[in-house]
Design a protein around this motif. Structure first.
Motif, short mmCIF file in Angstrom:
data_model
loop_
_atom_site.label_atom_id
_atom_site.label_comp_id
_atom_site.label_asym_id
_atom_site.label_seq_id
_atom_site.Cartn_x
_atom_site.Cartn_y
_atom_site.Cartn_z
N GLU A 37 -12.96 47.16 22.95
CA GLU A 37 -12.22 48.35 22.52
C GLU A 37 -12.65 49.60 23.29
OE1 GLU A 37 -15.57 48.08 19.39
OE2 GLU A 37 -14.45 46.78 20.73
N LYS A 41 -9.99 50.83 26.42
CA LYS A 41 -9.50 51.78 25.42
C LYS A 41 -8.11 52.32 25.76
CE LYS A 41 -10.74 55.98 22.88
NZ LYS A 41 -9.38 56.50 22.91
N ILE A 44 -5.45 49.59 25.18
CA ILE A 44 -5.25 49.33 23.76
C ILE A 44 -4.51 50.50 23.10
CG2 ILE A 44 -6.43 49.00 21.56
CD1 ILE A 44 -8.66 47.54 23.15
N ASN A 48 -0.97 50.33 21.22
CA ASN A 48 -0.97 50.80 19.84
C ASN A 48 0.15 51.82 19.61
OD1 ASN A 48 -1.67 51.35 17.19
ND2 ASN A 48 -3.69 52.18 17.66
N THR A 58 -8.46 47.91 15.04
CA THR A 58 -8.99 46.75 15.75
C THR A 58 -10.07 46.06 14.91
OG1 THR A 58 -10.61 48.16 16.89
CG2 THR A 58 -8.54 47.70 18.04
N LEU A 69 -10.47 40.26 20.40
CA LEU A 69 -10.25 41.47 19.61
C LEU A 69 -8.80 41.48 19.11
CD1 LEU A 69 -11.56 44.27 18.77
CD2 LEU A 69 -10.28 45.21 20.71
N LEU A 71 -5.57 43.60 17.27
CA LEU A 71 -5.00 44.92 16.98
C LEU A 71 -3.84 44.70 16.01
CD1 LEU A 71 -4.65 48.00 17.57
CD2 LEU A 71 -3.12 47.34 19.46
#
Length: 298
Positions: A37, A41, A44, A48, A58, A69, A71
């Motif tokens: 994460e 970053k 993600i 998101n 997460t 991981l 989400l």
């Protein structure tokens, strides 16, 4: 004889397993220093925002295994994204339910141990666009599209997005041509005796591999099996804009820590000449590109 066969099998297994084991150990070190994460970053966050309105959270789904991981958002419970980091590669998965029918799709990204913000945005853009197509096709095969919630705004084409503009520049190139782009860079870089490992470790190479989403070993295999001539066949009639962009990548291969290398420079010019570009033409193009970069403050 049996003993020799057993020894041979053991040797082959060792050759296959040891590099893989080293890569996994490197993964653990990477993720211990910077978990998924944090390491990805920007990627993600973009996913998101695109699919979960930025409300996703997460979580690590497998206890004591930080290579996976998830989400997810309760507000968009029909979306689940998974990120798997292994041997320096990242695969992003989408699990999407529509009218109780599930879509499972993924996009792999190779050689991502060190990625900058620009590359992560390019990765996110690629994933979002591919999933847009996958979701639309999935909906169409089941019923009336659009009934499972709004399609993310980031799915819409944005002609002003510089990442989209650069990505679309290479959109018409085949996978074979993309590998030839890397292989031409390698032949220039290795003209002074440098190895594949040196080449792959070089910053501009890593960036270009990430941008084209290629595994360098696939490029190496193509070069070993088909030779140098196929590079010239693949790249001889590139559009000017594409060629100019690639020219700067190939030119960066000439540079060493102590300055330009004569052997690399000679290889750079000879390979471009085989693509139909004389030394004078290459020089004029480089000067034009440098002038534009200076103009825009690069």
């Amino acid at each position: 004889m049996v003993t020799l066969i057993i020894l041979f099998i053991v040797l082959v297994l060792a050759l296959l397993i040891l590099p893989f084991s080293k890569a996994l150990m490197k993964d653990k070190q990477d993720l211990r220093q910077s978990p998924i994460e944090v390491r990805f970053k920007v990627l993600i966050d973009e996913i998101n925002k695109a699919f979960l309105d930025g409300k996703g959270t997460t979580v690590y789904p497998v206890k004591n295994d930080n290579r996976w991981l998830n989400l997810h958002s309760d507000d968009r419970a029909n979306y689940l994204f998974q990120f798997n980091y292994s041997t320096g590669h990242l695969t992003v998965y989408l699990h999407y339910k529509y009218l109780q029918k599930e879509l499972n799709a993924n996009v792999p990204f190779y050689n991502v141990r060190d990625v900058d913000i620009f590359t992560q945005k390019r990765m996110a853009n690629e994933f979002i666009q591919k999933m847009r197509v996958a979701i639309m096709k999935h909906q169409e095969t089941i019923g009336i599209p659009g009934q499972s919630g709004p399609i993310p705004s980031q799915f819409m084409d944005d002609e002003d997005d510089p990442i989209d503009m650069v990505s679309s520049m290479y959109g018409d190139l085949s996978m074979h041509q993309k590998k030839s782009i890397i292989n031409m860079g390698y032949l220039i870089f290795s003209a002074n005796g440098s190895s594949w490992n040196d080449f792959v470790s070089y910053g501009p190479t890593r960036q270009q591999l990430n941008f084209l989403n290629l595994n360098w070993k696939d490029c190496q295999q193509q070069l070993n099996s088909e030779g140098e001539n196929i590079i010239h066949t693949d790249l001889k009639e590139l559009e000017d804009g594409v060629y100019d962009s690639l020219l700067m990548f190939w030119l960066s291969m000439v540079v060493t820590e102590t300055g330009p290398d004569d052997n690399r420079a000679e290889k750079f010019l000879s390979m471009n000449e085989r693509l139909g570009h004389s030394e004078q033409d290459v020089e004029q193009r480089v000067q034009k590109i440098q002038a534009m970069m200076n103009f825009f403050g690069q």
